[in-house]
Design a protein around this motif. Structure first.
Motif, PDB file in Angstrom:
ATOM      1  N   GLU A   1      -3.485   7.353  -3.167  1.00 55.99           N
ATOM      2  CA  GLU A   1      -2.760   8.547  -2.729  1.00 55.99           C
ATOM      3  C   GLU A   1      -1.234   8.444  -2.778  1.00 55.99           C
ATOM      4  N   HIS A   2      -0.674   7.265  -2.498  1.00 56.00           N
ATOM      5  CA  HIS A   2       0.790   7.174  -2.462  1.00 56.00           C
ATOM      6  C   HIS A   2       1.377   7.174  -3.878  1.00 56.00           C
TER       7      HIS A   2
ATOM      8  N   ASP B   1       0.980  12.048   1.968  1.00 55.25           N
ATOM      9  CA  ASP B   1      -0.455  11.917   1.670  1.00 55.25           C
ATOM     10  C   ASP B   1      -1.025  13.227   1.123  1.00 55.25           C
TER      11      ASP B   1
ATOM     12  N   THR C   1       3.268   4.572   5.794  1.00 55.38           N
ATOM     13  CA  THR C   1       1.964   4.578   6.454  1.00 55.38           C
ATOM     14  C   THR C   1       2.123   4.136   7.908  1.00 55.38           C
TER      15      THR C   1
ATOM     16  N   HIS D   1       5.040  11.280   6.499  1.00 55.14           N
ATOM     17  CA  HIS D   1       4.045  10.533   5.722  1.00 55.14           C
ATOM     18  C   HIS D   1       2.769  11.357   5.531  1.00 55.14           C
TER      19      HIS D   1
HETATM   20 ZN    ZN Z   1      -0.743   7.420   3.419  1.00 56.97          ZN
END
Ligand code: ZN
Length: 301
Positions: A87-88, A254, A203, A250
């Motif tokens: 995802e990042h 995501d 994260t 964050h």
């Molecule tokens: Zn994340």
């Protein structure tokens, strides 16, 4: 806060000008991985290639390849190849508006880098972006779509944009007496704003979640310096926040990475409350099934 700017979207597809490289250990499994981000032909989309496996099998970064896994996005193809915690990196590519890229990886999990996606962005920008001849097929959302979970506690909506810009408005709210206070952030999706306001957001986890994950064998190599760990009193262990509202930023990072799995860039207003990977994937699937295109609304070349 809503960060506004001109709704300028590059009308042609983009790829990298040269190969970008980045390496590091995966967040969940701690295995060292080396990535090579290669330029790709128009229409290729984002493709992972497991160069450590026989035949170098590929996994398309598409919501149809999402497989169920807690707290991260795992992509698995019918050929048996899979890539974890995508995802990042997907967020970095979407945030910088990269349409086409082949990602060679020599391990099952994408490097965690510093817990954010800024190092991916920096590697991509150092390699440079190349505008391709093919026009970009923008999905213009003209009808609201919404999905929810946990009896409506978590939801995400895609609403038509009336000024041609794409914005994301997210509210993080884990309820009273939680270590992370509720927070909201809204952002207009341009590469410049993404780089400055979203890409560096890391994260985060609660201390008791780390302990539970480590008992299950995940993230055993991690310390408080590798991501943001909140203690029960709301303080951050062995680290410092980059913004007081870094967690909600964050969550937007995501969300951008997960929604990009619908396969094409879209123009809409995204409004989300507590939406996590699972719900983001449901929305990405919804977006992927919308076939309506309005080419007359695309930006002139
Ligand atoms: Zn994340």
């Amino acid at each position: 806060m809503l960060m506004s700017c001109d709704a300028t979207v590059q009308p042609r597809q983009q790829t990298l000008a040269r190969t970008a490289m980045i390496s590091g250990r995966g967040l969940f499994h701690g295995v060292e991985a080396r990535l090579r981000l290669l330029p790709a032909e128009p229409g290729s989309g984002i493709l992972f290639r497991r160069v450590d496996l026989a035949g170098k099998p590929e996994v398309k970064a598409h919501v149809d390849n999402v497989t169920s896994a807690p707290r991260r996005t795992v992509l698995a193809a019918s050929n048996g190849a899979f890539v974890e915690t995508t995802e990042h990196l997907m967020s970095a590519l979407a945030g910088l508006q990269v349409d086409n890229c082949i990602i060679e990886i020599n391990a099952p999990e994408v490097p965690a880098v510093d817990g954010s996606c800024l190092p991916f962005c920096e590697a991509i920008l150092e390699a440079g972006l190349n505008i391709q001849s093919a026009p970009r097929d923008l999905l213009i959302i003209d009808e609201s779509q919404g999905v929810n979970d946990r009896a409506g506690e978590q939801w995400i909506e895609i609403i038509p944009s009336f000024d041609g810009s794409t914005t994301i408005d997210y509210r993080l709210d884990y309820g009273p007496q939680t270590a992370i206070p509720s927070q909201s952030f809204s952002v207009s999706m341009t590469p410049e704003i993404f780089l400055k306001e979203i890409a560096p957001a890391r994260t985060f986890v609660l201390k008791n979640e780390v302990e539970a994950l480590q008992i299950m064998g995940f993230g055993k190599h991690l310390t408080g310096k590798d991501l943001v760990v909140f203690d029960t009193d709301g303080s951050v262990i062995d680290n410092k926040l980059r913004w007081p509202d870094e967690p909600v930023r964050h969550k937007i990072l995501d969300c951008i990475g997960d929604l990009a799995l619908n396969g094409q860039m879209f123009v809409a207003r995204v409004v989300a409350r507590r939406s996590g990977h699972k719900l983001n994937h449901v929305m990405a699937k919804t977006l992927s099934t919308i076939t309506l295109r309005q080419p007359e609304l695309q930006w002139a070349a």
